[in-house]
Design a protein around this motif. Structure first.
Motif, mmCIF file in Angstrom:
data_model
loop_
_atom_site.group_PDB
_atom_site.id
_atom_site.type_symbol
_atom_site.label_atom_id
_atom_site.label_comp_id
_atom_site.label_asym_id
_atom_site.label_seq_id
_atom_site.Cartn_x
_atom_site.Cartn_y
_atom_site.Cartn_z
ATOM 1 N N ILE A 39 -6.548 14.860 71.737
ATOM 2 C CA ILE A 39 -5.651 14.237 72.703
ATOM 3 C C ILE A 39 -6.295 14.311 74.083
ATOM 4 C CG2 ILE A 39 -3.364 14.318 73.766
ATOM 5 C CD1 ILE A 39 -2.353 15.414 71.049
ATOM 6 N N THR A 40 -6.321 13.163 74.739
ATOM 7 C CA THR A 40 -6.974 13.053 76.035
ATOM 8 C C THR A 40 -6.052 12.331 77.018
ATOM 9 O OG1 THR A 40 -8.965 12.232 77.153
ATOM 10 C CG2 THR A 40 -8.148 10.924 75.315
ATOM 11 N N ARG A 41 -6.255 12.572 78.299
ATOM 12 C CA ARG A 41 -5.404 11.946 79.315
ATOM 13 C C ARG A 41 -5.667 10.461 79.473
ATOM 14 N NH1 ARG A 41 -6.510 14.447 84.655
ATOM 15 N NH2 ARG A 41 -8.541 14.748 83.739
ATOM 16 N N MET A 42 -6.921 10.062 79.279
ATOM 17 C CA MET A 42 -7.294 8.675 79.547
ATOM 18 C C MET A 42 -7.304 7.847 78.259
ATOM 19 S SD MET A 42 -7.619 8.934 82.756
ATOM 20 C CE MET A 42 -8.246 7.332 83.150
ATOM 21 N N TRP A 43 -6.895 6.598 78.380
ATOM 22 C CA TRP A 43 -6.945 5.663 77.254
ATOM 23 C C TRP A 43 -8.252 4.881 77.372
ATOM 24 C CZ3 TRP A 43 -2.961 5.358 73.664
ATOM 25 C CH2 TRP A 43 -3.154 4.408 72.659
ATOM 26 N N CYS A 85 -3.565 9.639 75.132
ATOM 27 C CA CYS A 85 -4.169 8.971 73.992
ATOM 28 C C CYS A 85 -4.578 10.022 72.961
ATOM 29 C CB CYS A 85 -5.410 8.186 74.429
ATOM 30 S SG CYS A 85 -6.283 7.386 73.075
ATOM 31 N N ALA A 86 -4.079 9.855 71.736
ATOM 32 C CA ALA A 86 -4.510 10.711 70.635
ATOM 33 C C ALA A 86 -5.572 9.942 69.859
ATOM 34 C CB ALA A 86 -3.333 11.067 69.734
ATOM 35 N N ILE A 87 -6.789 10.449 69.872
ATOM 36 C CA ILE A 87 -7.880 9.856 69.104
ATOM 37 C C ILE A 87 -7.774 10.455 67.704
ATOM 38 C CG2 ILE A 87 -10.376 9.550 68.925
ATOM 39 C CD1 ILE A 87 -10.474 10.140 72.007
ATOM 40 N N VAL A 88 -7.289 9.638 66.767
ATOM 41 C CA VAL A 88 -7.059 10.105 65.400
ATOM 42 C C VAL A 88 -8.366 9.962 64.622
ATOM 43 C CG1 VAL A 88 -5.652 9.833 63.320
ATOM 44 C CG2 VAL A 88 -4.641 9.411 65.582
ATOM 45 N N LEU A 89 -8.749 11.031 63.927
ATOM 46 C CA LEU A 89 -10.065 11.127 63.315
ATOM 47 C C LEU A 89 -10.003 11.247 61.799
ATOM 48 C CD1 LEU A 89 -11.322 13.793 65.846
ATOM 49 C CD2 LEU A 89 -11.850 11.351 65.888
ATOM 50 N N ASP A 90 -11.022 10.721 61.163
ATOM 51 C CA ASP A 90 -11.219 10.953 59.732
ATOM 52 C C ASP A 90 -11.589 12.427 59.591
ATOM 53 O OD1 ASP A 90 -12.724 11.245 57.215
ATOM 54 O OD2 ASP A 90 -12.628 9.061 57.121
ATOM 55 N N PRO A 91 -11.037 13.140 58.620
ATOM 56 C CA PRO A 91 -11.359 14.565 58.510
ATOM 57 C C PRO A 91 -12.803 14.860 58.102
ATOM 58 C CG PRO A 91 -9.863 13.888 56.750
ATOM 59 C CD PRO A 91 -10.023 12.715 57.666
#
Length: 143
Positions: A39-43, A85-91
Motif C-alpha cells: 500500500i502506497t500513498r501515490m497512485w 493505492c494497494a498494489i496487489v501482487l501475485d504471491p
C-alpha cells in the motif's frame, strides 16, 4: 504493441527474498483474496502500462533480488480517511540477477530493458552468495 512498465521498490526490513515472502504470507492472510499487496500513498500515473504485464522489483539490502507480477491496483482508504493505492501482487516471487540500487523513497518506474533478468530455473536453488560478494559481482556486471 502496448507498452509495459515495471515498478522498483525498497523492501525495508527484508533480509532476503525468503523474509519478504514470509512477511507477505502473514500479512496477505488478512485480505479476503489472500493476495499480498503493497500500500502506497501515490497512485501510479502509468497504471495502464503497469497492468499490461508489469512487475514490482524488490530492492533488498542494496540490490534488486526478486520480482512479483502486479495483478491489479485497488483503491483503499486508510483510517485517516486518505485515499491510497494497494498494489496487489501475485504471491509467486521470481529471483532475479542482482542489480545494485541506491536507496530512494517511494517507488520508481523501471523500463523493461533496464530490469534485471530472472534467474534461470537451474539457479533458483543455488546457495545465496554473501552480500559483499554478491555486491562485488554486481558492480562488475558478472551477475
Amino acid at each position: 504493441m502496448d507498452k509495459v512498465v515495471h515498478l522498483v521498490k525498497l523492501s525495508v526490513g527484508s533480509e532476503s527474498p525468503e523474509t519478504l515472502v514470509a512477511w507477505q504470507h502473514t500479512y496477505a492472510a488478512s485480505f479476503p483474496d489472500g493476495l499480498p499487496r503493497h500500500i502506497t500513498r501515490m497512485w501510479p500515473k502509468r497504471e495502464s502500462e503497469i497492468l499490461n504485464g508489469g512487475s514490482i522489483y524488490w530492492v533488498i539490502k542494496g540490490s534488486i533480488q526478486c520480482r512479483q507480477r502486479i495483478v491489479r491496483l485497488d483503491e483503499v482508504t486508510g483510517a485517516d480517511g486518505v485515499r491510497r493505492c494497494a498494489i496487489v501482487l501475485d504471491p509467486e516471487i521470481y529471483l532475479t540477477q542482482a542489480a545494485l540500487k541506491r536507496p530512494f523513497q517511494g517507488w520508481r518506474y523501471l523500463k523493461p530493458e533496464d530490469a534485471p533478468a530472472d534467474l534461470p530455473v537451474s539457479r533458483v536453488n543455488d546457495d545465496i552468495l554473501p552480500d559483499e560478494l554478491n555486491r562485488a559481482l554486481a558492480e562488475i556486471g558478472v551477475l
